[in-house]
Design an enzyme around this catalytic site. Structure first.
Site, PDB file in Angstrom:
ATOM      1  N   GLY A  10      19.491  45.319 -49.606  1.00 30.92           N
ATOM      2  CA  GLY A  10      20.577  45.945 -48.855  1.00 30.92           C
ATOM      3  C   GLY A  10      20.149  46.336 -47.444  1.00 30.92           C
ATOM      4  N   ASN A  35      25.971  44.109 -53.310  1.00 29.08           N
ATOM      5  CA  ASN A  35      26.363  44.306 -51.902  1.00 29.08           C
ATOM      6  C   ASN A  35      25.317  43.725 -50.947  1.00 29.08           C
ATOM      7  OD1 ASN A  35      28.194  45.265 -49.954  1.00 29.08           O
ATOM      8  ND2 ASN A  35      26.955  47.102 -49.601  1.00 29.08           N
ATOM      9  N   SER A 124      21.737  61.788 -49.258  1.00 33.61           N
ATOM     10  CA  SER A 124      22.596  61.647 -48.078  1.00 33.61           C
ATOM     11  C   SER A 124      22.938  63.009 -47.494  1.00 33.61           C
ATOM     12  CB  SER A 124      23.889  60.954 -48.524  1.00 33.61           C
ATOM     13  OG  SER A 124      24.890  61.112 -47.570  1.00 33.61           O
ATOM     14  N   TYR A 148      31.336  60.040 -54.561  1.00 37.26           N
ATOM     15  CA  TYR A 148      30.078  59.484 -54.038  1.00 37.26           C
ATOM     16  C   TYR A 148      29.083  60.623 -53.779  1.00 37.26           C
ATOM     17  CZ  TYR A 148      26.703  57.904 -50.579  1.00 37.26           C
ATOM     18  OH  TYR A 148      25.529  57.669 -49.898  1.00 37.26           O
ATOM     19  N   LYS A 152      25.244  61.912 -55.562  1.00 33.50           N
ATOM     20  CA  LYS A 152      23.989  62.235 -54.863  1.00 33.50           C
ATOM     21  C   LYS A 152      23.493  63.627 -55.284  1.00 33.50           C
ATOM     22  CE  LYS A 152      23.579  58.439 -52.537  1.00 33.50           C
ATOM     23  NZ  LYS A 152      22.628  57.436 -52.988  1.00 33.50           N
TER      24      LYS A 152
HETATM   25  P1  NAD Z   1      23.576  48.810 -49.336  1.00 27.95           P
HETATM   26  O1  NAD Z   1      24.822  48.665 -50.124  1.00 27.95           O
HETATM   27  O2  NAD Z   1      23.367  47.889 -48.180  1.00 27.95           O
HETATM   28  O3  NAD Z   1      22.299  48.695 -50.302  1.00 27.95           O
HETATM   29  C1  NAD Z   1      22.336  49.104 -51.639  1.00 27.95           C
HETATM   30  C2  NAD Z   1      21.791  47.955 -52.467  1.00 27.95           C
HETATM   31  O4  NAD Z   1      21.784  48.327 -53.841  1.00 27.95           O
HETATM   32  C3  NAD Z   1      22.626  46.681 -52.346  1.00 27.95           C
HETATM   33  O5  NAD Z   1      21.788  45.600 -51.975  1.00 27.95           O
HETATM   34  C4  NAD Z   1      23.219  46.484 -53.738  1.00 27.95           C
HETATM   35  O6  NAD Z   1      23.363  45.114 -54.071  1.00 27.95           O
HETATM   36  C5  NAD Z   1      22.212  47.215 -54.598  1.00 27.95           C
HETATM   37  N1  NAD Z   1      22.759  47.760 -55.853  1.00 27.95           N
HETATM   38  C6  NAD Z   1      23.871  48.505 -56.014  1.00 27.95           C
HETATM   39  N2  NAD Z   1      24.018  48.830 -57.317  1.00 27.95           N
HETATM   40  C7  NAD Z   1      22.962  48.281 -57.980  1.00 27.95           C
HETATM   41  C8  NAD Z   1      22.565  48.263 -59.337  1.00 27.95           C
HETATM   42  N3  NAD Z   1      23.295  48.855 -60.292  1.00 27.95           N
HETATM   43  N4  NAD Z   1      21.433  47.617 -59.672  1.00 27.95           N
HETATM   44  C9  NAD Z   1      20.692  46.990 -58.718  1.00 27.95           C
HETATM   45  N5  NAD Z   1      21.029  46.959 -57.421  1.00 27.95           N
HETATM   46  C10 NAD Z   1      22.160  47.612 -57.057  1.00 27.95           C
HETATM   47  O7  NAD Z   1      23.489  50.328 -48.864  1.00 27.95           O
HETATM   48  P2  NAD Z   1      22.491  51.017 -47.838  1.00 27.95           P
HETATM   49  O8  NAD Z   1      23.282  51.454 -46.669  1.00 27.95           O
HETATM   50  O9  NAD Z   1      21.290  50.204 -47.649  1.00 27.95           O
HETATM   51  O10 NAD Z   1      22.150  52.342 -48.662  1.00 27.95           O
HETATM   52  C11 NAD Z   1      21.001  52.431 -49.483  1.00 27.95           C
HETATM   53  C12 NAD Z   1      21.004  53.793 -50.173  1.00 27.95           C
HETATM   54  O11 NAD Z   1      21.010  54.826 -49.181  1.00 27.95           O
HETATM   55  C13 NAD Z   1      22.218  54.034 -51.057  1.00 27.95           C
HETATM   56  O12 NAD Z   1      21.809  54.732 -52.214  1.00 27.95           O
HETATM   57  C14 NAD Z   1      23.110  54.902 -50.198  1.00 27.95           C
HETATM   58  O13 NAD Z   1      23.943  55.726 -50.978  1.00 27.95           O
HETATM   59  C15 NAD Z   1      22.088  55.710 -49.427  1.00 27.95           C
HETATM   60  N6  NAD Z   1      22.609  56.199 -48.144  1.00 27.95           N
HETATM   61  C16 NAD Z   1      23.164  55.309 -47.250  1.00 27.95           C
HETATM   62  C17 NAD Z   1      23.703  55.800 -46.057  1.00 27.95           C
HETATM   63  C18 NAD Z   1      24.361  54.867 -45.071  1.00 27.95           C
HETATM   64  O14 NAD Z   1      25.127  55.346 -44.228  1.00 27.95           O
HETATM   65  N7  NAD Z   1      24.094  53.558 -45.101  1.00 27.95           N
HETATM   66  C19 NAD Z   1      23.634  57.161 -45.752  1.00 27.95           C
HETATM   67  C20 NAD Z   1      23.044  58.021 -46.682  1.00 27.95           C
HETATM   68  C21 NAD Z   1      22.526  57.534 -47.867  1.00 27.95           C
HETATM   69  N1  UFG Z   2      35.264  57.136 -37.369  1.00 24.24           N
HETATM   70  C1  UFG Z   2      36.302  56.728 -36.530  1.00 24.24           C
HETATM   71  N2  UFG Z   2      36.835  55.502 -36.753  1.00 24.24           N
HETATM   72  C2  UFG Z   2      36.418  54.655 -37.733  1.00 24.24           C
HETATM   73  C3  UFG Z   2      35.364  55.083 -38.584  1.00 24.24           C
HETATM   74  C4  UFG Z   2      34.814  56.347 -38.369  1.00 24.24           C
HETATM   75  O1  UFG Z   2      36.704  57.449 -35.645  1.00 24.24           O
HETATM   76  O2  UFG Z   2      36.966  53.544 -37.878  1.00 24.24           O
HETATM   77  C5  UFG Z   2      34.619  58.441 -37.109  1.00 24.24           C
HETATM   78  C6  UFG Z   2      34.671  59.414 -38.276  1.00 24.24           C
HETATM   79  O3  UFG Z   2      35.865  60.165 -38.244  1.00 24.24           O
HETATM   80  C7  UFG Z   2      33.403  60.250 -38.022  1.00 24.24           C
HETATM   81  C8  UFG Z   2      32.436  59.245 -37.370  1.00 24.24           C
HETATM   82  O4  UFG Z   2      33.254  58.196 -36.875  1.00 24.24           O
HETATM   83  O5  UFG Z   2      33.672  61.252 -37.096  1.00 24.24           O
HETATM   84  C9  UFG Z   2      31.417  58.656 -38.351  1.00 24.24           C
HETATM   85  O6  UFG Z   2      32.108  58.114 -39.477  1.00 24.24           O
HETATM   86  P1  UFG Z   2      31.361  57.175 -40.536  1.00 24.24           P
HETATM   87  O7  UFG Z   2      32.388  56.769 -41.535  1.00 24.24           O
HETATM   88  O8  UFG Z   2      30.623  56.088 -39.835  1.00 24.24           O
HETATM   89  O9  UFG Z   2      30.254  58.127 -41.145  1.00 24.24           O
HETATM   90  P2  UFG Z   2      30.393  59.514 -41.916  1.00 24.24           P
HETATM   91  O10 UFG Z   2      29.577  60.521 -41.173  1.00 24.24           O
HETATM   92  O11 UFG Z   2      31.805  59.860 -42.169  1.00 24.24           O
HETATM   93  O12 UFG Z   2      29.758  59.209 -43.326  1.00 24.24           O
HETATM   94  C10 UFG Z   2      28.637  58.352 -43.527  1.00 24.24           C
HETATM   95  C11 UFG Z   2      28.715  57.839 -44.956  1.00 24.24           C
HETATM   96  C12 UFG Z   2      28.572  59.002 -45.883  1.00 24.24           C
HETATM   97  C13 UFG Z   2      27.272  59.697 -45.607  1.00 24.24           C
HETATM   98  C14 UFG Z   2      27.214  60.133 -44.179  1.00 24.24           C
HETATM   99  C15 UFG Z   2      25.881  60.734 -43.848  1.00 24.24           C
HETATM  100  O13 UFG Z   2      29.943  57.171 -45.169  1.00 24.24           O
HETATM  101  O14 UFG Z   2      28.578  58.569 -47.200  1.00 24.24           O
HETATM  102  O15 UFG Z   2      27.439  59.016 -43.311  1.00 24.24           O
HETATM  103  O16 UFG Z   2      24.858  59.924 -44.271  1.00 24.24           O
HETATM  104  F1  UFG Z   2      27.173  60.779 -46.380  1.00 24.24           F
END
Ligand code: NAD
Ligand code: UFG
Length: 335
Positions: A10, A35, A124, A148, A152
């Protein structure tokens, strides 16, 4: 160390695998490709010039996990695998609780059977909820407003209980703020399916002409320009933070770190930075607020600096420049 990286194909996982291999660690990626694409694994290998063992498997499948632990001597697990779309979690809560919470329990059971009790978990900033004043410190009270976030919070609690019950466990909970950007090679980056929910993926689609206009969700927040403020962090900085966190696995118990820059940028600032990166204006319009959005979110990142010696290096312009390089070279994502 040899590290099992769940979800390693991912977005954050693939960038972390590059940094782990560059630092001399051996990795095994375990991902069900829900994903992600296997091409991401090939690209990690292309960047590092090293072989990347990859097993397509689900964290809910304990038998498959047992086989992995049997086949490889794993020193520690970096756990990214999980579902992360807030809106989808509201529509399909059981899917999220099963995949994220039950999946983590299956993983921990397999780890315990194998005698591997060192785990880094991807939490997160969402766990800081709506009632804390930023900058968020690790000891603030936690809450969430969607399934979600609840997964966490539950997993943080489960892992903390596990480490308290058995002193052989060492658990690191990392709270990521908003990762954006891409690897400087242009080979790895974020590749979401469908219409993106998050800001940067949406801005990127507008920049390449696949969507007409960015909807800015509200300009009447109590922030300097009225739009939401977030702590955007370059995904490579985040990956380096994960590398630094391996040090925290050397002692038992639970450790918690924010991985953020400590700086906040508004939606308008992000759109302007991306316009500079891509060299043309990004059309935007003000849309209604999105339910559940806080005005401000940014980290107090001092604990990670003090205890892990880690701080984020890249600024918003660099994040946007790298993201633009990736999307312009891979307009249809990683194929
Ligand atoms: P992502 O979706 O790109 O990566 C997650 C990966 O996990 C994917 O490759 C998916 O195929 C795999 N996966 C999902 N369910 C699975 C399962 N049951 N078994 C095996 N593989 C599985 O997401 P990411 O942005 O790389 O996020 C990675 C982690 O960090 C996640 O746990 C997410 O909740 C956390 N996180 C992400 C963000 C963000 O904004 N991207 C912020 C805070 C926390
Ligand atoms: N936003 C817009 N337009 C869009 C998308 C987002 O204006 O099309 C704004 C939102 O209102 C927010 C900012 O952009 O003010 C960031 O939004 P994101 O959706 O990119 O990110 P969030 O901070 O809402 O949330 C993300 C993940 C959460 C995670 C958090 C912190 O979706 O799950 O970051 O890691 F918890």
């Amino acid at each position: 160390m040899r590290l099992l990286v769940t979800g390693g194909a991912g977005y954050i996982g693939s960038h972390t695998c590059v940094e782990l291999q560059k630092a001399g660690h051996d990795i095994v990626i375990y991902d069900n490709l829900y994903n992600a694409k296997s091409a991401a694994v090939e690209r990690i290998s292309k960047i590092t010039g090293k072989e990347v063992p990859f097993i397509k498997g689900d964290i809910l499948d304990e038998k498959a996990l047992d086989e992995v632990f049997c086949r490889y001597h794993i020193d520690a697990v970096i756990h990214f695998a999980g579902l992360k779309a807030v809106g989808e979690s509201v529509e399909k809560p059981l899917l999220y609780y099963e995949n994220n919470v039950s999946g983590t329990i299956s993983l921990c059971k397999a780890m315990a059977r194998a005698g591997c009790k060192k785990l880094i978990f991807s939490s997160s900033a969402t766990v800081y909820g709506m009632h804390n004043e930023p900058p968020f410190t690790e000891d603030m009270p936690l809450s969430t407003i969607n399934p979600y976030g609840a997964t966490k919070l539950m997993i943080e609690g489960i892992l903390t209980d596990l480490a308290a019950a058995d002193k052989d466990w060492s658990v690191v909970l990392l709270r990521y703020f908003n990762p954006i950007g891409a690897h400087e090679s242009g080979l790895l980056g974020e590749d979401p399916q469908g219409i993106p929910n998050n800001l940067l993926p949406y801005v990127k689609r507008v920049a390449v002409g696949k969507l007409p206009c960015v909807n800015i969700f509200g300009d009447d927040y109590p922030t300097p320009d009225g739009t939401g403020v977030r702590d955007y962090i370059h995904v490579v900085d985040l990956a380096k933070g994960l590398l630094a966190a391996l040090k925290a696995l050397e002692t038992d118990g639970t450790k918690i770190y924010n991985l953020g820059t400590g700086n906040g940028y508004s939606v308008k600032e992000v759109v302007a930075a991306f316009s500079r990166a891509c060299g043309h204006e990004i059309p935007w319009r003000i849309a209604p607020r999105r339910g559940g959005d806080a005005p401000f979110s940014f980290a107090d990142a001092s604990r990670a600096k003090k205890e892990l010696g880690w701080t984020a290096q890249y600024d918003l312009d660099r994040m946007c420049a790298d993201a633009w390089r990736f999307i312009s070279r891979n307009p249809d994502g990683i194929q």
